[in-house]
Design a protein around this motif. Sequence first.
Motif, PDB file in Angstrom:
ATOM      1  N   LEU A 129       0.832  -1.208   0.000  1.00  0.00           N
ATOM      2  CA  LEU A 129       0.000   0.000   0.000  1.00  0.00           C
ATOM      3  C   LEU A 129       0.865   1.256   0.000  1.00  0.00           C
ATOM      4  CD1 LEU A 129      -2.777   1.383   0.269  1.00  0.00           C
ATOM      5  CD2 LEU A 129      -2.561   1.123   2.752  1.00  0.00           C
ATOM      6  N   ILE A 130       1.908   1.254   0.816  1.00  0.00           N
ATOM      7  CA  ILE A 130       2.815   2.408   0.863  1.00  0.00           C
ATOM      8  C   ILE A 130       3.516   2.597  -0.478  1.00  0.00           C
ATOM      9  CG2 ILE A 130       4.955   3.254   1.912  1.00  0.00           C
ATOM     10  CD1 ILE A 130       4.047   1.998   4.535  1.00  0.00           C
ATOM     11  N   MET A 131       3.927   1.490  -1.111  1.00  0.00           N
ATOM     12  CA  MET A 131       4.591   1.590  -2.406  1.00  0.00           C
ATOM     13  C   MET A 131       3.658   2.155  -3.474  1.00  0.00           C
ATOM     14  SD  MET A 131       7.410   1.223  -4.011  1.00  0.00           S
ATOM     15  CE  MET A 131       8.381   0.226  -2.879  1.00  0.00           C
ATOM     16  N   ALA A 132       2.375   1.775  -3.429  1.00  0.00           N
ATOM     17  CA  ALA A 132       1.412   2.315  -4.382  1.00  0.00           C
ATOM     18  C   ALA A 132       1.252   3.821  -4.208  1.00  0.00           C
ATOM     19  CB  ALA A 132       0.065   1.616  -4.216  1.00  0.00           C
ATOM     20  N   TRP A 133       1.211   4.295  -2.967  1.00  0.00           N
ATOM     21  CA  TRP A 133       1.123   5.737  -2.721  1.00  0.00           C
ATOM     22  C   TRP A 133       2.431   6.442  -3.062  1.00  0.00           C
ATOM     23  CZ3 TRP A 133      -2.946   8.615  -2.276  1.00  0.00           C
ATOM     24  CH2 TRP A 133      -4.139   8.073  -1.805  1.00  0.00           C
ATOM     25  N   ALA A 134       3.553   5.773  -2.862  1.00  0.00           N
ATOM     26  CA  ALA A 134       4.848   6.396  -3.140  1.00  0.00           C
ATOM     27  C   ALA A 134       5.036   6.666  -4.626  1.00  0.00           C
ATOM     28  CB  ALA A 134       5.984   5.513  -2.623  1.00  0.00           C
ATOM     29  N   LYS A 135       4.457   5.810  -5.472  1.00  0.00           N
ATOM     30  CA  LYS A 135       4.584   5.989  -6.914  1.00  0.00           C
ATOM     31  C   LYS A 135       3.501   6.875  -7.501  1.00  0.00           C
ATOM     32  CE  LYS A 135       6.982   1.673  -7.971  1.00  0.00           C
ATOM     33  NZ  LYS A 135       6.951   0.444  -8.798  1.00  0.00           N
ATOM     34  N   ASN A 136       2.573   7.334  -6.665  1.00  0.00           N
ATOM     35  CA  ASN A 136       1.465   8.150  -7.152  1.00  0.00           C
ATOM     36  C   ASN A 136       1.954   9.570  -7.409  1.00  0.00           C
ATOM     37  OD1 ASN A 136      -0.989   9.171  -7.831  1.00  0.00           O
ATOM     38  ND2 ASN A 136      -1.949   8.861  -5.842  1.00  0.00           N
ATOM     39  N   THR A 137       1.797  10.046  -8.650  1.00  0.00           N
ATOM     40  CA  THR A 137       2.233  11.395  -9.011  1.00  0.00           C
ATOM     41  C   THR A 137       1.093  12.402  -8.987  1.00  0.00           C
ATOM     42  OG1 THR A 137       1.892  10.870 -11.358  1.00  0.00           O
ATOM     43  CG2 THR A 137       4.092  10.518 -10.451  1.00  0.00           C
ATOM     44  N   TRP A 138      -0.132  11.942  -8.729  1.00  0.00           N
ATOM     45  CA  TRP A 138      -1.285  12.851  -8.735  1.00  0.00           C
ATOM     46  C   TRP A 138      -1.591  13.393  -7.346  1.00  0.00           C
ATOM     47  CZ3 TRP A 138      -2.742  13.947 -13.575  1.00  0.00           C
ATOM     48  CH2 TRP A 138      -2.391  13.045 -14.563  1.00  0.00           C
ATOM     49  N   ASP A 167       0.293  14.040  -3.368  1.00  0.00           N
ATOM     50  CA  ASP A 167       1.606  14.152  -2.736  1.00  0.00           C
ATOM     51  C   ASP A 167       1.993  12.820  -2.108  1.00  0.00           C
ATOM     52  OD1 ASP A 167       3.917  14.946  -1.608  1.00  0.00           O
ATOM     53  OD2 ASP A 167       3.074  16.523  -0.348  1.00  0.00           O
ATOM     54  N   PRO A 168       3.108  12.218  -2.552  1.00  0.00           N
ATOM     55  CA  PRO A 168       3.492  10.898  -2.009  1.00  0.00           C
ATOM     56  C   PRO A 168       3.868  10.918  -0.537  1.00  0.00           C
ATOM     57  CG  PRO A 168       4.634  11.384  -4.083  1.00  0.00           C
ATOM     58  CD  PRO A 168       4.005  12.657  -3.618  1.00  0.00           C
ATOM     59  N   SER A 214       8.330  13.386  -3.126  1.00  0.00           N
ATOM     60  CA  SER A 214       7.422  14.451  -2.707  1.00  0.00           C
ATOM     61  C   SER A 214       8.027  15.825  -3.003  1.00  0.00           C
ATOM     62  CB  SER A 214       7.122  14.322  -1.211  1.00  0.00           C
ATOM     63  OG  SER A 214       6.349  15.415  -0.762  1.00  0.00           O
ATOM     64  N   LYS A 215       7.138  16.813  -3.146  1.00  0.00           N
ATOM     65  CA  LYS A 215       7.565  18.191  -3.404  1.00  0.00           C
ATOM     66  C   LYS A 215       7.373  19.081  -2.178  1.00  0.00           C
ATOM     67  CE  LYS A 215       6.592  17.957  -8.361  1.00  0.00           C
ATOM     68  NZ  LYS A 215       5.853  18.547  -9.508  1.00  0.00           N
ATOM     69  N   ARG A 216       7.072  18.492  -1.055  1.00  0.00           N
ATOM     70  CA  ARG A 216       6.934  19.275   0.170  1.00  0.00           C
ATOM     71  C   ARG A 216       8.270  19.875   0.582  1.00  0.00           C
ATOM     72  NH1 ARG A 216       3.051  15.909   4.378  1.00  0.00           N
ATOM     73  NH2 ARG A 216       1.172  15.841   3.082  1.00  0.00           N
ATOM     74  N   LEU A 254      12.524  16.242   2.711  1.00  0.00           N
ATOM     75  CA  LEU A 254      13.865  15.701   2.915  1.00  0.00           C
ATOM     76  C   LEU A 254      14.200  15.594   4.399  1.00  0.00           C
ATOM     77  CD1 LEU A 254      15.844  17.512   0.069  1.00  0.00           C
ATOM     78  CD2 LEU A 254      14.823  15.242   0.071  1.00  0.00           C
ATOM     79  N   GLU A 255      13.708  16.547   5.210  1.00  0.00           N
ATOM     80  CA  GLU A 255      13.929  16.437   6.649  1.00  0.00           C
ATOM     81  C   GLU A 255      13.222  15.210   7.213  1.00  0.00           C
ATOM     82  OE1 GLU A 255      13.222  19.096   5.031  1.00  0.00           O
ATOM     83  OE2 GLU A 255      14.735  20.605   5.521  1.00  0.00           O
ATOM     84  N   GLN A 256      12.002  14.949   6.731  1.00  0.00           N
ATOM     85  CA  GLN A 256      11.293  13.751   7.168  1.00  0.00           C
ATOM     86  C   GLN A 256      12.013  12.486   6.709  1.00  0.00           C
ATOM     87  OE1 GLN A 256       7.070  13.555   6.509  1.00  0.00           O
ATOM     88  NE2 GLN A 256       6.807  15.765   6.706  1.00  0.00           N
TER      89      GLN A 256
END
Length: 695
Positions: free
Chosen positions: A232-241, A243-244, A279-281, A285-287
Amino acid sequence: TERTKSQGGKPRSFSFRALKSVLLSWRNCRRSNKGKPRKKGGGEVNVSSKRSSQSNSTLLGGMLESFWGYFFNTALDNSTAQSTSKQLDPDQVLKRTQRYVESGLVLPERTLFTIILSELSDLKQIQALLDWQESGNCDVGTDAITYNSALIALSDNPRFCHTIFKRLVASHKASKKKKGGQSTRVNLKHVNVVLSSWARSDQRMAAKMANSIIAECRKLGVSPDVESFTHLIMAWAKNTWVDPAVVVNVLRHMQKQQEESVAPNEFTYRAVLLGLLRSKRADALEQAESILQEMSDAGLKQEAHDYTALMLKLAEESKVERVEALWTKMKRSWEEGNVSLRPDFQSQTIRLRAWSDAGNPTMATAVLREMISLSASGVLNRKPGTNEFNLVLSAWLRSDQPDAAEKAESGLKQMMQLSATGQFDCAPNQSSHNIVIKACIKANDDCTARSILKQLKKQKDRDLGSTYKAMIDEYFALGRPARVEETFLEWGSVEDILNLGVHRTRILSWCRAGEPQKAENALQGTLNAYKEGFVQRKPNAAMFKDVIRAWDLSKRIDAAENAERVLRQCSEYDEVDLRLCNAVLWAWTTSPSPSAGLRARDLLNWMKEVSLQRPSFSSYCAVIIALLRSKGSRAEQINDLLFELSARPRSFFRGPSSVVGWERIEAEIRKGGRIFVNEELTRQFEKFRSFKKSD
């Protein structure tokens, strides 16, 4: 069977065990070689092994054909010799197996159908086999293993895999109402196969479908485990629509459950890192750094690529100090005995490139020396080469130190010496010389730059075009158009300049220098080169736009006339832009020519008839202001334009440009002089004021 026939007996019905063993051998042999030949220790392809696997698979297919033809007296399309020339088709296996079972010649086994099912890759074939088994045509129905094989066979296509999963869910719900229907219940393996299929895909709906699968399995009484949440996490991580970074929420949910079956493992943390790195947040990178620290505190195994992936992202964000801090942490863990964090060549290259991009030659040199030391001790698998030495030269180029050019030239000579002795494979290439030449140009040392260029001309197989382009780019960045022109002409005398971008750099250098006439001459030279076939691509509107803007900013008396000439010439090569036309129209508003208003009016008509550009309100405002300022204009000409504007819809006057346009016209009327204030103009202003109040 031979003895039975010789004694006058009849062949018995077979339980498919012999057939199953042949099928298993054939499948295992085929899976061991899927077009990927094994390699020997030296990296060469073992061709003989590949041919042997293919021949064994083909031979087993032929044996299976003979097996059917002998025991079941089936008339084969090809003889045994012919059948050994091609591999067995799983679809043909399915059809013949169904025919033999229905005819009663054989006694089926569920394992055989599972083997055949795993070899199919078409959704319709798999559904047909499941329908046939569940229809009661044979004594073998479907079970959890059957559906698991079907899901695995379609795992490369998540939509097809999900279709079979929905069928299994429907069978699961139906089995609750029947006695003994537990064989078709959904288990955790089914859920994880479908989740894995969606997680490996790049489809837009992957994350949404993974969420729905988790919710569905909970309704069915199946509790997700750590593998399920990781998919499930991998599916969200690859989602570009979306924020991953939402993967952190899933991780926190797993940690709150405090169950051993859902405790995050190293694969879970790596999936979370992937989502944070995509992610573009601002705080992503700190997280990611904190997640990496959590992974270390939990005692989970860390790999070198976990650090290098984060280092690469930090280097792209120009956060070189944090890259170095992460490397220090990685090195300390390795020295403490963590063998999986052994420094690799990629991590060192990332560090070196980060310091090079930051323009810090001191640190870049230190990293290069550390790479040499690690390679000498056997930690790194290879020594630094030309590309790594070039990064140090680039660091000197980007630095602001006064002796940067001398250091870069000294580094180039050192590369030659090390390469000549054979210690390192660092022979200077074309990029090495180009970097040093640009460093000399940046330091205003044109003599040294020309001397290096002269040496390159003496060598064979040198790409002088890249060197000339590097020189032109550096002269352009320093704002030295005369040197750009000189280098361009020198390059043109050596070879044809086919790159259209170099021609535009030449034009743009004169435009930025405030020399529109020289820029137009350079543009004319490009057009002539294109007509003669010396330029590959057709000149575009951007090149004409640069010259038009240069004429507009020059504030010369003939600026508007020259800009209009370039604009009309642009229409012969590329589509004319509306902004380009408006720029020329506004140039006529500042022209002292008595016919400026008439020329602007003619250009407006040309826009509507020739260029097929629909004039905007800004276009009309420019023409009206040009007519108001021009001594040769008349009131009728302004009234004609106002009549055209009165026919426009209300939406035509909306927007910031319309407000600015009307305010500029009002300002011109207040100035007095050659102003034609009449009833039509007053009516238009009242109309505009009513729009302004209502909007």
